[in-house]
Enzyme design. Structure first.
Site, mmCIF file in Angstrom:
data_model
loop_
_atom_site.group_PDB
_atom_site.id
_atom_site.type_symbol
_atom_site.label_atom_id
_atom_site.label_comp_id
_atom_site.label_asym_id
_atom_site.label_seq_id
_atom_site.Cartn_x
_atom_site.Cartn_y
_atom_site.Cartn_z
ATOM 1 N N LYS A 115 17.913 2.756 13.516
ATOM 2 C CA LYS A 115 19.014 3.214 12.668
ATOM 3 C C LYS A 115 18.559 4.194 11.593
ATOM 4 O O LYS A 115 19.292 5.119 11.229
ATOM 5 C CB LYS A 115 19.735 2.014 12.056
ATOM 6 C CG LYS A 115 20.504 1.180 13.064
ATOM 7 C CD LYS A 115 21.238 0.030 12.384
ATOM 8 C CE LYS A 115 22.129 -0.715 13.380
ATOM 9 N NZ LYS A 115 21.389 -1.361 14.453
ATOM 10 N N HIS A 234 30.086 -10.475 14.790
ATOM 11 C CA HIS A 234 29.782 -9.041 14.864
ATOM 12 C C HIS A 234 29.764 -8.520 16.298
ATOM 13 O O HIS A 234 29.230 -7.445 16.564
ATOM 14 C CB HIS A 234 28.447 -8.723 14.188
ATOM 15 C CG HIS A 234 28.379 -9.092 12.742
ATOM 16 N ND1 HIS A 234 29.043 -8.383 11.767
ATOM 17 C CD2 HIS A 234 27.744 -10.110 12.112
ATOM 18 C CE1 HIS A 234 28.812 -8.935 10.594
ATOM 19 N NE2 HIS A 234 28.029 -9.980 10.774
ATOM 20 N N ARG A 291 23.899 4.340 26.103
ATOM 21 C CA ARG A 291 24.116 3.677 27.393
ATOM 22 C C ARG A 291 25.606 3.599 27.670
ATOM 23 O O ARG A 291 26.436 3.993 26.842
ATOM 24 C CB ARG A 291 23.537 2.265 27.363
ATOM 25 C CG ARG A 291 24.083 1.440 26.187
ATOM 26 C CD ARG A 291 23.698 -0.002 26.249
ATOM 27 N NE ARG A 291 23.959 -0.704 24.992
ATOM 28 C CZ ARG A 291 25.137 -1.148 24.596
ATOM 29 N NH1 ARG A 291 26.217 -0.930 25.351
ATOM 30 N NH2 ARG A 291 25.283 -1.779 23.458
#
Length: 488
Positions: A115, A234, A291
């Site tokens: 990230k 999440h 992906r």
């Protein structure tokens, strides 16, 4: 490309193989010992057992997968999602073996898989980002100063994270050290990387993602957005396209930002750029998934495109035949993920044998699944049984078709998320489009699914179980009907 190995299992392996066969490409399956009778194994032209159920012995075993690929003269490997799909080491091994990895470049996987690296890459393209740090934080005293400057609540996130792991919301400074230590510890145990960073916690956001498509010739387009705000732990449970709150102007802006994210890492193939959308419709870059996504069918439904076919075309070096203005937006599509989980027990896995399995049918109804009646849901893998997808001329029609399809979906043997999904899709906040990623915490309580059964339903259940025993089919002591069956 005449032969492709699918390095995955379940519904996604079967779904990929169906497109490959339609394209006259031979299919090779690899499977673990518990998946020997799975539909994807039977559907493949060739199938090879590569180990025991434990993922490290089978679906994560790069060398065994490559051995099968080389032995069968495979020209391409499709990783699906999960397992090795975003593993740069695997992609590099595949490339060195002279086989095409059906996905982005190794460099793109590396950049977007971290990230912090992703934030650095997109910074030059003026993509909106949540206020926060763009470097790993290790010093707690310095981290506290940064958090105070950003303003609480803040979010501590693992740099190598995903699936909600290594993520902690901190409401105030007195909770910071405890939550910081927990985030680092979870990041180390989950990803082997304890690097964390800090972001402003965007309250009551919606989760919007953009499907992007890029070729090796510099062409990048987006295929509209998906709304993925109904989540538990999440992780998404209900997805739809388009979002009920995104208009044409916002779609163009967020779509352009997603295209720029793809350009920042020279992306090739199908990918997804995820954003948070706040109550004022400001959007912020979250991450990029390099992906095919679980929820890709809703994009296929509204665009009329086959995303797996597009992946193959790009992998073969073909130039995109589509331009941005060619991308349509036809009607509305909603997908629910059907998990072997108990919504009345914090969505914990509730595994067992599928005693009875009846899929819904009808206009605008699609089911992508990887199990059949009589099979067991393995403990070692994600407990998703299927994806139920509907398409309608507008959102209202899609909702009604989905509710009807859920009513017709019969799974007996354990609890599933069907009942929860019916509750969510039929809820006023979902219908009006105002829901956020906090939907479950704000509106759902387990007792909402608990309905007293009429006497005749209990008698019917007793007769079904008695018939099962008479047929000498083993019944687990804790076997019961799915949560949705209990609502009928």
């Amino acid at each position: 490309m005449k032969k492709v190995l699918v390095a995955n299992r379940g519904e996604i392996a079967l779904r990929i193989m169906k497109t490959l066969k339609r394209m006259n490409i031979q299919t090779v399956a690899v499977y673990s010992d518990v998946d020997e009778d799975a539909p994807f194994v039977k559907f493949a032209d060739e199938a090879f057992c590569i180990g025991e159920a434990t993922p490290s012995e089978s679906y994560l075993n790069m060398d065994k997968i490559l051995e099968v690929a080389i032995t069968t003269n495979t020209e391409g490997i499709h990783p699906g999602y999960g397992f090795l799909s975003e593993n740069a080491i695997f992609a590099e091994k595949v490339d060195k073996a002279g086989i095409k990895f059906i996905g982005p470049s190794i460099e793109a996987i590396k950049v977007m898989g971290d990230k912090l690296d992703a934030k650095q890459a997109v910074k030059a393209f003026d993509v909106p980002m949540v206020p926060g740090t763009d470097e790993a934080i290790t010093d707690i005293a310095e981290a506290k100063k940064i958090a105070a400057g950003i303003g609480y609540p803040i979010l501590i996130k693992a740099s190598a994270g995903g699936g909600g792991k290594g993520m902690r919301v901190v409401e105030s400074e007195d909770l910071f050290e405890e939550q910081f230590d927990r985030a680092v510890s979870e990041a180390v145990s989950s990803f082997g990387n304890g690097a964390v960073f800090i972001e402003k916690f965007v309250q009551q956001p919606k989760h919007i993602e953009i499907q992007v498509l890029a070729d090796a010739h510099g062409n990048v387009i987006h295929l509209n957005e998906r709304e993925c705000s109904i989540q538990r732990r999440h992780q998404k449970v209900v997805e739809e396209a388009p979002s009920p709150v995104v208009d044409a102007a916002l779609r163009a802006k967020i779509g352009e930002a997603a295209v720029n994210v793809a350009k920042s890492c020279n992306y090739e193939g199908v990918g997804t750029v995820e954003f948070l959308l706040d109550k004022d419709k400001n959007f912020y870059f979250l991450e990029m998934n390099t992906r095919l996504q679980v929820e890709h069918p809703v994009t296929e439904q509204i665009t009329g495109l086959d995303l797996v076919e597009l992946q193959i075309q790009v992998a073969r070096g073909e130039e995109l035949s589509l331009k941005q203005e060619d991308v349509g937006l036809n009607g509305h599509s909603i997908e629910i993920r059907v998990y072997a989980e108990d919504p009345e027990n914090d969505f914990l896995p509730d595994l067992g044998k599928i005693v009875k399995y009846t899929k819904p049918k009808g206009l605008g109804v699609r089911v992508d699944d990887g199990y059949t009646e009589g099979m067991k849901i393995p403990l070692t893998y994600d407990p998703m049984i299927a994806k139920l997808i509907v398409h309608g001329k507008d959102r209202d029609e899609a909702i009604e078709r989905l509710l009807k399809a859920i009513d017709e979906y019969e799974i007996i043997g354990f609890s599933t998320t069907l009942g929860f999904c019916h509750f969510a899709v039929d809820h006023e906040e979902f219908r009006n489009g105002n829901f956020t990623i906090n939907f479950v915490g704000d509106y759902y309580k387990p007792e909402m699914l608990r309905v007293e059964l009429p006497a005749e339903v209990g008698e019917l259940a007793y007769e079904v179980l008695k018939e099962i025993k008479q047929q000498a089919i083993p019944v687990q002591e804790d076997q019961h009907f799915s949560a949705w069956q209990k609502r009928k």
